[in-house]
Design an enzyme around this catalytic site. Structure first.
Site, short mmCIF file in Angstrom:
data_model
loop_
_atom_site.label_atom_id
_atom_site.label_comp_id
_atom_site.label_asym_id
_atom_site.label_seq_id
_atom_site.Cartn_x
_atom_site.Cartn_y
_atom_site.Cartn_z
CB SER A 135 -10.61 -13.11 25.15
OG SER A 135 -9.43 -13.72 24.70
CE LYS A 161 -10.35 -16.77 25.68
NZ LYS A 161 -11.05 -17.67 24.71
CE LYS A 163 -7.01 -15.82 22.85
NZ LYS A 163 -7.55 -17.03 22.18
CG ASP A 188 -7.34 -19.70 24.61
OD1 ASP A 188 -6.99 -20.86 24.30
OD2 ASP A 188 -8.02 -18.97 23.86
CD GLU A 213 -10.49 -21.63 25.12
OE1 GLU A 213 -11.20 -21.68 24.08
OE2 GLU A 213 -10.36 -20.59 25.80
CG ASP A 238 -11.56 -23.25 21.01
OD1 ASP A 238 -12.39 -23.49 20.11
OD2 ASP A 238 -10.99 -22.15 21.10
CE LYS A 262 -13.62 -19.92 20.14
NZ LYS A 262 -12.20 -19.83 19.72
N GLY A 290 -15.38 -16.70 21.57
CA GLY A 290 -15.48 -15.63 20.60
C GLY A 290 -14.45 -15.75 19.49
#
Length: 373
Positions: A135, A161, A163, A188, A213, A238, A262, A290
């Site tokens: 990530s 991934k 952000k 994400d 996400e 998520d 998670k 994570g």
């Protein structure tokens, strides 16, 4: 087995580099380790709550209170044969999932050590190795992002991934896709968008993303269903999924095609297993997200990912991705995007006591003489 002492250890680790998401920049991590001491072993669990309630409503402070006043007394007042029973035992107490998961995780580790089996074996895992991704936080420029991505692609991570946030999204994703046309890539959003952004997400359909996400509100499954019906890219939920019931409703509504599991968010390993099994029955793949865990939490993530429906690479990158020194020995390492599961009893990694003491900011001990069958 006999639990004769419970230790709540507050800790702080400084990140190697600031990690930016749509809800802020994180430079270090306050967290808690729960230790369950028997005559023979110590079980370790990690609480993923942070100092401020940015991802969820829990904080290190609220977790400490709930553990001391509610969850630990409940554990000690009941006869328990198997860690799965904690899931039902804690169910009357609403939410506080990260606190529940920390105590339950420590019990799972202790249980596996007492049985002389690995945690992934105790959970019913079927894999000897797992694929992992990485990530990447929001970067200052496309150039710095491309350099970051290139490094992890060269290291062999199986999925990247990225952000995103309003104003730092499509242009960055397009730039990465141009340079890396074939990598597994996802975005994400951490709940930063609304249905007013549907046209933006339709444009993302051209980027061959593995998933998007949690684009919409952290507690939503209705608007996500509307968005999923309008775009081809798979939505992954998520923050919206805190339980098996949440997962059932989201899947029935068509709110997502993928779920990020998670352990802390759903209240522990047992609830994570239940969600995994249901998603498998519905053909919905899952993967392990994570929370910037230390090696103890990372070890629990590795163990749960050994279950068969974890078919997408998770966020369990190497310890060195985040920390100058992790609190376990050996540290978690990744070889060409693969983590080999440890076979020693429990979580499979030994906590480094000297480093744990070094980074401990507060500690409480609860003495008990509770004996479990």
């Amino acid at each position: 087995m006999e639990i004769n002492k419970i230790v709540l250890r507050k800790m702080n680790l400084e990140l190697k580099a600031p990690f930016q998401t749509s809800f802020g920049v994180q430079k270090d991590r306050d967290f808690m380790i729960v230790e369950l001491h028997s005559n023979n072993h110590i079980g370790y669990g990690e609480c993923v709550a942070t100092a401020k309630p940015l991802y969820g409503e829990e904080t290190v402070g609220t977790v400490e209170l709930i553990l001391e006043e509610i969850l630990i007394p409940t554990l000690l007042d009941n006869e328990i044969q198997h860690p799965d029973e904690l899931n039902e035992l804690f169910k009357p107490f609403r939410r506080n999932n990260m606190a529940k998961a920390a105590l339950e995780g420590a019990y799972w580790d202790l249980f596996a050590k007492e049985k002389n089996i690995s945690l992934h074996e105790a959970l019913g895992g079927t894999k000897s190795e797992i694929e992992v991704g990485v990530s990447i936080g929001i970067q200052e420029s496309l150039e710095s992002l491309l350099k970051e991505v290139e490094g992890y692609v060269n290291e062999g991570y199986k999925r990247i991934k990225l952000k995103i946030e309003p104003g730092n999204d499509l242009t960055l994703l397009e730039g990465v896709r141009r340079k890396f046309p074939d990598i597994e890539m996802m975005a994400d959003a951490n709940s930063a968008y609304t249905l007013d952004d549907i046209e933006l997400f339709k444009k993302m359909d051209n980027l061959n993303l593995t998933m998007i996400e949690q684009p919409l509100a952290h507690d939503d499954i209705i608007d996500h269903a509307k968005l999923q019906s309008e775009i081809n890219s798979a939505i992954c939920l998520d923050e919206s999924i805190h339980s098996l019931e949440d997962a059932k409703k989201a899947i029935e509504l068509g709110s997502c095609k993928i779920i990020n599991l998670k352990i802390g968010r759903v209240g522990g390993l047992t609830e994570a297993k239940k969600i995994h099994d249901f998603c498998e029955s519905k053909g919905i793949p899952v993967w392990c997200g994570g929370m910037l865990e230390s090696g103890i939490g990372r070890a629990h993530n590795i163990a749960i990912t050994s279950l068969p429906n974890f078919t997408l690479p998770g966020d369990t990158a190497a310890s060195s991705r985040y920390w100058n020194e992790d609190i376990i020995s050996p540290e978690v390492t990744v070889e060409k995007g693969i983590i080999t599961l440890p076979n020693s009893p429990g979580i499979g990694f030994e906590p480094n006591i000297a480093l744990m003491e070094k980074y401990t900011t507060g500690i409480k001990e609860i003495v008990s003489k509770k004996v479990f069958s």
